[in-house]
Write a protein that holds these residues in place. Sequence first.
Motif, PDB file in Angstrom:
ATOM      1  N   VAL A 345      42.896  -2.107   0.313  1.00  0.00           N
ATOM      2  CA  VAL A 345      41.864  -2.264   1.381  1.00  0.00           C
ATOM      3  C   VAL A 345      42.062  -0.944   1.882  1.00  0.00           C
ATOM      4  O   VAL A 345      43.789  -0.500   1.826  1.00  0.00           O
ATOM      5  CB  VAL A 345      42.916  -3.600   2.330  1.00  0.00           C
ATOM      6  N   ALA A 346      41.736  -0.102   2.559  1.00  0.00           N
ATOM      7  CA  ALA A 346      42.517   1.470   2.736  1.00  0.00           C
ATOM      8  C   ALA A 346      43.039   2.010   1.809  1.00  0.00           C
ATOM      9  O   ALA A 346      43.301   3.252   1.847  1.00  0.00           O
ATOM     10  CB  ALA A 346      43.081   1.394   4.219  1.00  0.00           C
ATOM     11  N   GLY A 347      42.814   1.619   0.461  1.00  0.00           N
ATOM     12  CA  GLY A 347      43.227   3.059  -0.435  1.00  0.00           C
ATOM     13  C   GLY A 347      44.406   2.158  -0.665  1.00  0.00           C
ATOM     14  O   GLY A 347      44.794   2.143  -1.935  1.00  0.00           O
ATOM     15  N   GLU A 348      45.179   0.999  -0.086  1.00  0.00           N
ATOM     16  CA  GLU A 348      46.274  -0.070  -0.441  1.00  0.00           C
ATOM     17  C   GLU A 348      45.897  -1.148  -0.783  1.00  0.00           C
ATOM     18  O   GLU A 348      45.075  -2.109  -0.702  1.00  0.00           O
ATOM     19  CB  GLU A 348      46.650   0.045   0.814  1.00  0.00           C
ATOM     20  N   ASP A 349      46.902  -1.374  -1.602  1.00  0.00           N
ATOM     21  CA  ASP A 349      46.974  -2.893  -1.995  1.00  0.00           C
ATOM     22  C   ASP A 349      48.314  -3.495  -1.233  1.00  0.00           C
ATOM     23  O   ASP A 349      49.049  -3.128  -1.340  1.00  0.00           O
ATOM     24  CB  ASP A 349      47.115  -3.263  -3.248  1.00  0.00           C
ATOM     25  N   PRO A 350      47.421  -4.493  -0.123  1.00  0.00           N
ATOM     26  CA  PRO A 350      48.404  -4.532   0.982  1.00  0.00           C
ATOM     27  C   PRO A 350      49.667  -5.695   0.277  1.00  0.00           C
ATOM     28  O   PRO A 350      50.444  -6.452   0.503  1.00  0.00           O
ATOM     29  CB  PRO A 350      47.214  -6.109   1.233  1.00  0.00           C
ATOM     30  N   GLY A 351      49.689  -6.626  -1.238  1.00  0.00           N
ATOM     31  CA  GLY A 351      50.535  -7.422  -1.844  1.00  0.00           C
ATOM     32  C   GLY A 351      51.932  -6.095  -1.672  1.00  0.00           C
ATOM     33  O   GLY A 351      52.845  -6.482  -2.563  1.00  0.00           O
ATOM     34  N   GLU A 352      51.441  -4.746  -2.277  1.00  0.00           N
ATOM     35  CA  GLU A 352      52.864  -3.820  -2.653  1.00  0.00           C
ATOM     36  C   GLU A 352      53.542  -3.523  -1.736  1.00  0.00           C
ATOM     37  O   GLU A 352      53.789  -3.152  -1.442  1.00  0.00           O
ATOM     38  CB  GLU A 352      52.186  -3.030  -3.997  1.00  0.00           C
ATOM     39  N   ARG A 353      52.532  -3.538  -0.308  1.00  0.00           N
ATOM     40  CA  ARG A 353      52.973  -2.968   1.152  1.00  0.00           C
ATOM     41  C   ARG A 353      54.439  -4.148   1.550  1.00  0.00           C
ATOM     42  O   ARG A 353      54.363  -5.617   1.633  1.00  0.00           O
ATOM     43  CB  ARG A 353      52.423  -2.865   1.977  1.00  0.00           C
ATOM     44  N   GLU A 354      54.935  -3.696   2.705  1.00  0.00           N
ATOM     45  CA  GLU A 354      56.325  -4.127   3.326  1.00  0.00           C
ATOM     46  C   GLU A 354      55.015  -5.121   4.450  1.00  0.00           C
ATOM     47  O   GLU A 354      54.314  -4.700   4.878  1.00  0.00           O
ATOM     48  CB  GLU A 354      57.522  -3.389   4.144  1.00  0.00           C
ATOM     49  N   PRO A 355      55.755  -6.212   4.300  1.00  0.00           N
ATOM     50  CA  PRO A 355      55.364  -7.302   5.063  1.00  0.00           C
ATOM     51  C   PRO A 355      54.545  -6.762   6.908  1.00  0.00           C
ATOM     52  O   PRO A 355      53.516  -7.102   6.914  1.00  0.00           O
ATOM     53  CB  PRO A 355      56.583  -8.288   5.771  1.00  0.00           C
TER      54      PRO A 355
END
Length: 540
Positions: A345-355
């Motif tokens: 999502v926009a180049g990011e994996d939401p599972g790897e980001r802080e909540p």
Amino acid sequence: MIDFDEVTFHYPDATRPALRDVRLHLPEGELCLVAGRTGVGKSTLLGAVNGLVPRFTGGRLAGRVTVAGQSTEERPPQEFASLVGVVGQDPLAGFVTDTVEEELAYAMEQLAVPPEVMRKRVEETLDLLGIAELRHRALRTLSGGQQQRVAIGSVFTTHPQVLVLDEPTSALDPTAAEEVLAAVLRLVHDLGTTVVIAEHRMERVLQYADRLLYLPGDGTVRDGAPRELLPEMEVAPPVVELGRVAGWSPPPLSVRDARRHAPALRRRLAERPPPPPAARPAAPAALAARGVSVAYGRKVAVREVDLDLFGGEVTALMGRNGAGKSSLLWALQGSGPRRAGTLSVAGEDPGEREPAEARELVGLVPQSAADLLYLQTVAAECAQADAESSAAPGRCRALLERMAPGVEDAAHPRDLSEGQRLALVLAIQLTCQPRVLLLDEPTRGLDYDAKRAFGALVRELTADGDRTVMIATHDVEFVAATADRVVVLAEGDLVADGPTAEVVCSSPSFAPQVAKVLRPEPWLTVDQVRGALNGTGVVS
């Protein structure tokens, strides 16, 4: 069988009564449909039948409610268990044992029914509801439709004369809903049980109803045959609305009724074809999923799904109960279990980001939406949502007012109706305006007007082309009116993906009422037909 004699009920600190001067007589062996907008008092009316209102809700009840001549004022609800069976909106929340057979026997155990009688009634109920093959199954492993039938069976083993059902099909796919209603009709027709059903999805129940109880919102209850009351009702299923637009009298109660008039209407619409599907946005996918798989032990819930969600698009995720829809949503949100696959999502994996960062990428409203409410008032919940989302004060409150008008700021969230609580949670999540919004059964408990308002809100969120919304739902009418695209799961596999009209019109289960009436042309909604007949352009 059921009598309300000048019944008026006030909740504590309420400014006006939830029920006012209600006089009813519901005879034996009828199926009574309770209809009205969200929050008008349908659940209150159901609760008064066996005394749950006011004994467990608080408040003040004037007048008299009797069932088979027995007053709810003189006997507590537990003593009505053998007379009135009640099944709430969430059957799983009402289970107290582990397996189907144990659950069917539990209520009889509490009433000291002799063991030989218990065994006989369990077997009769298993056969009557068509769940004999489930007798040893764990309750939590059942599909939604199976759980609903077990819940009905668990109260029916006490042989009640009255069965009260609150939103019995709201969480079920169309096929499971038909199975539950077929079981209910057997109780009415074969055993003479009086059944009282509150159901927002009137299109599923109306054709079977002997009597309609309509709550207009002023505390009163109007009682009569469906064809008599429908002309004055603000809420009506699509097939009735279609009859109003086309000028059919009396109004049709079912697709079969409407199809008798369909040839003439199809001729009127022949020169005005339904709108073509919207072109897919040319921009890159807002969310790209590749090879996503979810498993719980040896059970594979989602199997190697490839999916792109595009900005400006509303996608409906459909399938039978237990097909893997919720598991896929949690995997796409990032916090759910993911055995394999990638997300972007926009180049990011939401599972790897802080909540907090992931929330700005993907928002999710789960099925148990009320679990997200933890403050003491509606106003506090809305103010907290505005603060956490850095939104202008009042934005959350304005969203709530659009979906469920009239909710008081000082009300406790847990005191709201199911539909009002869901609307509050939706407003809280929408305040954040994430790039991708995932909604799991968001229309449960919402009336037709509230669903229209929510659909318009979803369309507004995607109008700028930057955001995308995916909605897991069994509500085929909402999908027809709101979704650009439909994705269908079956046992964890993606089996269909295409424009809404193309996917739902080809399916007997997922087709909305208007499509069934006007086959083979792919008309989806009453608004489309109204726009064509009025010559003002087809409303998409």
